[in-house]
Every structure is written in C-alpha cells, then in structure tokens.
Design an enzyme around this catalytic site. Sequence first.
Site, short mmCIF file in Angstrom:
data_model
loop_
_atom_site.label_atom_id
_atom_site.label_comp_id
_atom_site.label_asym_id
_atom_site.label_seq_id
_atom_site.Cartn_x
_atom_site.Cartn_y
_atom_site.Cartn_z
N LYS A 293 8.06 -10.08 -0.39
CA LYS A 293 7.46 -8.74 -0.32
C LYS A 293 8.48 -7.75 0.23
O LYS A 293 8.59 -6.62 -0.27
CB LYS A 293 6.18 -8.74 0.54
CG LYS A 293 5.53 -7.36 0.53
CD LYS A 293 4.06 -7.32 0.74
CE LYS A 293 3.56 -5.88 0.62
NZ LYS A 293 2.23 -5.69 1.13
N GLU B 163 5.69 2.12 -4.60
CA GLU B 163 4.95 1.49 -5.69
C GLU B 163 5.03 2.25 -6.99
O GLU B 163 4.03 2.61 -7.59
CB GLU B 163 3.48 1.31 -5.27
CG GLU B 163 2.77 0.27 -6.11
CD GLU B 163 1.44 -0.14 -5.53
OE1 GLU B 163 1.37 -0.41 -4.32
OE2 GLU B 163 0.47 -0.19 -6.29
N ARG C 65 2.23 13.34 15.02
CA ARG C 65 3.00 13.25 13.77
C ARG C 65 3.79 11.95 13.65
O ARG C 65 4.77 11.87 12.93
CB ARG C 65 3.93 14.45 13.59
CG ARG C 65 3.18 15.76 13.55
CD ARG C 65 4.01 16.88 13.00
NE ARG C 65 3.22 18.08 12.94
CZ ARG C 65 3.04 18.90 13.96
NH1 ARG C 65 3.62 18.64 15.11
NH2 ARG C 65 2.29 19.97 13.83
N LYS D 277 2.03 0.10 4.36
CA LYS D 277 0.85 0.86 3.92
C LYS D 277 -0.19 0.86 5.03
O LYS D 277 -0.48 -0.19 5.62
CB LYS D 277 0.23 0.21 2.68
CG LYS D 277 0.96 0.50 1.40
CD LYS D 277 0.10 -0.03 0.26
CE LYS D 277 0.82 -0.01 -1.05
NZ LYS D 277 0.03 -0.67 -2.11
N HIS E 100 -10.12 -6.27 -7.62
CA HIS E 100 -10.74 -5.09 -6.99
C HIS E 100 -12.07 -4.76 -7.66
O HIS E 100 -13.03 -4.36 -7.00
CB HIS E 100 -9.81 -3.87 -7.09
CG HIS E 100 -8.69 -3.92 -6.09
ND1 HIS E 100 -7.48 -3.30 -6.29
CD2 HIS E 100 -8.60 -4.52 -4.88
CE1 HIS E 100 -6.70 -3.54 -5.24
NE2 HIS E 100 -7.35 -4.27 -4.37
N HIS F 291 -11.60 -10.67 0.08
CA HIS F 291 -10.54 -10.13 -0.77
C HIS F 291 -9.80 -11.26 -1.51
O HIS F 291 -9.64 -11.20 -2.73
CB HIS F 291 -9.57 -9.32 0.11
CG HIS F 291 -8.41 -8.76 -0.64
ND1 HIS F 291 -8.56 -7.75 -1.59
CD2 HIS F 291 -7.09 -9.07 -0.63
CE1 HIS F 291 -7.37 -7.46 -2.09
NE2 HIS F 291 -6.46 -8.25 -1.53
N GLU G 46 -3.22 -15.02 -1.75
CA GLU G 46 -2.06 -14.12 -1.83
C GLU G 46 -0.75 -14.93 -1.83
O GLU G 46 0.22 -14.56 -2.48
CB GLU G 46 -2.05 -13.13 -0.66
CG GLU G 46 -3.22 -12.15 -0.64
CD GLU G 46 -3.16 -11.05 -1.71
OE1 GLU G 46 -2.14 -10.95 -2.42
OE2 GLU G 46 -4.14 -10.29 -1.82
N ASN H 11 0.40 -6.57 -7.87
CA ASN H 11 -0.99 -6.29 -8.23
C ASN H 11 -1.59 -7.36 -9.12
O ASN H 11 -2.76 -7.27 -9.50
CB ASN H 11 -1.10 -4.93 -8.96
CG ASN H 11 -0.78 -3.80 -8.04
OD1 ASN H 11 -0.90 -3.93 -6.82
ND2 ASN H 11 -0.34 -2.68 -8.59
N HIS I 253 -5.18 -8.36 -8.93
CA HIS I 253 -5.87 -7.34 -8.13
C HIS I 253 -6.63 -6.31 -8.95
O HIS I 253 -7.56 -5.70 -8.44
CB HIS I 253 -4.86 -6.62 -7.22
CG HIS I 253 -4.46 -7.46 -6.03
ND1 HIS I 253 -3.78 -8.65 -6.17
CD2 HIS I 253 -4.68 -7.31 -4.70
CE1 HIS I 253 -3.57 -9.18 -4.97
NE2 HIS I 253 -4.12 -8.39 -4.06
N ARG J 269 6.96 -2.96 -7.30
CA ARG J 269 5.89 -3.32 -6.36
C ARG J 269 4.58 -3.59 -7.09
O ARG J 269 3.71 -4.29 -6.60
CB ARG J 269 5.74 -2.20 -5.31
CG ARG J 269 4.96 -2.64 -4.08
CD ARG J 269 5.13 -1.68 -2.92
NE ARG J 269 4.28 -2.08 -1.82
CZ ARG J 269 4.31 -1.55 -0.61
NH1 ARG J 269 5.16 -0.58 -0.33
NH2 ARG J 269 3.50 -1.96 0.34
#
Length: 381
Positions: A241, A251, A135, A157, A266, A279, A199, A259, A262, A255
């Site tokens: 960030k 998010e 956990r 993340k 994506h 990416h 980025e 994006n 993105h 946040r």
Amino acid sequence: VAQARKPFKGSGRQLRVDVPVEGHNYAVLIGEGLLDRAGDLIGARLRGQRILVVMDEAVATPHAQILFKSLSSCTGVEAYTCKVASGEQSKNIKELTKLWMSLGASNVGRDGAIIAIGGGMVGDLAGFAASTWLRGIDLFLIPTTLLAMVDASVGGKTAINSTLGKNLIGSFWQPRLVLADVSTLRTLSEPEYCSGLAEVIKYGIVKDRALFELIEERCDSILCRDPETLSEIIEWCCSIKGQIVVRDERESGERELLNFGHTIGHAIESKLGYGVVRHGEAVAIGMMAEARIAAEIGTGWSDAAHERLEELLTIFRLPCDLKREGAPSARALLDSTYSDKKVRSGQVRYALPTALGEAKTGFEVSDEIVLKVLRELGAAE
Ligand SMILES: NC(=O)c1ccc[n+]([C@@H]2O[C@H](COP(=O)([O-])OP(=O)(O)OC[C@H]3O[C@@H](n4cnc5c(N)ncnc54)[C@H](O)[C@@H]3O)[C@@H](O)[C@H]2O)c1
C-alpha cells in the site's frame, strides 16, 4: 519508495515499512510489544507536550492502559483522553465536534498531537480532527484491528460519515508514525479478525502472487494469530500500500487497483446495511463477483485462480456469495454501483485481476454482465 522486509532495531519480530510520501515521510512499525514502547517511540517525535489520546472504548483496557503507562515515562508530556463509543455510527460530525472541544479544553496547540488507538473508525475520525484542528496538527496512529493495520493506517485518508453517504467528508492527512502492535489483535473477535483478512487476500490478488501463496501456505498460523506470521504479512501489505500511495497519493491511477472487490462490495454494504455486513465480508463477496466479471470479459483471470480465491475465503470463514435471506436484488446492487464516489463521468470503472498477483484498472463493464454475475452469486431478481 516504501521498503519491505526491513528488521526494526535488530529484533526479528519487529519490522518497519517507510512511507516516503512527499513532505511527509513516516514509518509503520510492526511487531509485538510496541505499545509498551510507545512512550519512547512517540515521545521522540513530539514537537510539544500536549497530546489528546482518542480511543475506541473497546480498547480502553488493556491496550490504552498500556499506552498510558508507557506515555507516563515521557517527561513533560501531558496526555488527555477522549473516549469514543465503538461502532461505525460514531464516525460522525457530533463525535468530531466532541474531539474539537476536547482539543480546545486541553489547550492542544499547533505543536500538539493526537494519538488515535483503535480500529479504522477511530483512525478516520481522529485523523480528520487532527487535519482540521488549528489547520492541522500531528497524528500518531495505533491501529488495533487487522483491517486498520493493513489498510486504514497507511495512505493518509481521513473521513466522517454523514446523511450524504459514507466517507464523503474528509481529508488527506498523513500520520507522523504508525505503531501496529500485533499483540492487540488477540482481543479482536473472530468475525472482525477474519474481515481484515479479506483485505490481506486482496493485496495478494492485485499485486503479489508470492504474498497470496504465503497466505495459502500459512493459513493455519494466520487463523491462530501467530504474531510472527502476522507481522510478516502486515509488513508485506503495508509495503504494497505504501508503494502505491507514494506513487499515487490522490487516487488518480494506480491506487484504484486497491478498489478490487470494493465497487460491488460497497454496493452490498449500502444495500444490506452498514453494520449488517462487515466491510471485509462485503469485500469478500465483491471480490468473488468482480473476479467472475474478469473471467466473463476475458481479462486472463483463470478458473484455477478463481478456485484458489474461493478456497482461501472459505478457510477464513468469509462469505463467497449473496445466498442469504434478504439478499438485495441484482438491479438494486447495480444501481448502487453508479452512486459510488469513484464513478467518473457516469461510468463505473472496475479494477479487475488479470492473473494471480496482477490486476488492471479502468475496465468498463456492461450492465448485462454485472447483472448476470450478481444473479449467479445469489442476488434476488
Ligand atoms: N482511511 C482509510 O484509508 C480506510 C481504509 C479502509 C477502511 N477505513 C475505515 O475504517 C473503518 C473500518 O475499520 P475497522 O474494521 O477497524 O472497524 P472499527 O474501527 O469499527 O473496529 C471494528 C470493531 O472492533 C473493535 N475493536 C477494535 N480494536 C479491537 C481490539 N484490539 N480488540 C477488541 N475489539 C476491538 C471496535 O470496537 C469495533 O467494534 C471504516 O470506517 C472504514 O471506512 C478507512
């Protein structure tokens, strides 16, 4: 709030950003030679003695070797290893299970820890293992790609990919410490390095005109991977960030600014195929497309700013359009934006620049404008 421009232990070249996420304060240390000191830096924060080092096979030598040498100076620490094959295809349930089995076989208990050394792939995979083993156990991140230093290692993340899609299964799990040793970037291939620069440029566009201008001014040193310039820029990005993550960990608002580039990026990755385009390369084209959308709908984004963005991407050998063989159709790309996990109530919401260094979230854009921009950039009919 995360703090910028803080020298680390009196050395001009080692910098520190604090990320005070509620209940999980941690530091990102940035500079040259941090791997040699990893034993001390991590050792001081260990609760127990058993750790599993999860490494991308590409960094086994020389970077992980230096880490092991440094860890061997920590009295009592028992370090076990798990090597993961390089590439996004390793970020899956099978490799995750392998990590759980290694944790079990090494008897890593609640007071144990995982150290992940490699790019964002290993960080996400090992981070998910750390968040689920017993956990949740401590996680130390040693990013070795520019993308992982400025993006994946800050924010907590973690994820794996599945047949359902990329990064759909994951957790929020903050690391105890991040060590960004810029010396590790010397062995990175040029396309991987430049991909990370996309980025970096993004942070400048959405949040900080001064950062954008610093990148413009120092583009030669950046291309030469000058450690001082890199440390300064990485610290700046982590600080941006970090501040955003502290205010919006899950998010739900600010946040989303990150994006920018993105939503379409994506779509490009998913239509061209993961691995076919990096990416950062997809994000570069995504930024060009979304910045054009911003100009079309009149957010305040100017032609002059657009030219500066295009120039910088070109200097860093990043693609600016879709003009290539096998380019996906504008319609396929548009459809793909609707299956992005950030879609809310069936509506795609874009983060768009309003000026150099400023952006806003929540723009709803008509399909016609998106299709027009994609066609102008070279998407097939
Ligand atoms: N968690 C987050 O917030 C977050 C944010 C952005 C991206 N990501 C994830 O990060 C991943 C992409 O990260 P990445 O670009 O670092 O990819 P990556 O980890 O796959 O690394 C890219 C390539 O560089 C190699 N490599 C790594 N370090 C090296 C070094 N120092 N020298 C030589 N080769 C080296 C790797 O073997 C790989 O081939 C994706 O899975 C993405 O989903 C996560």
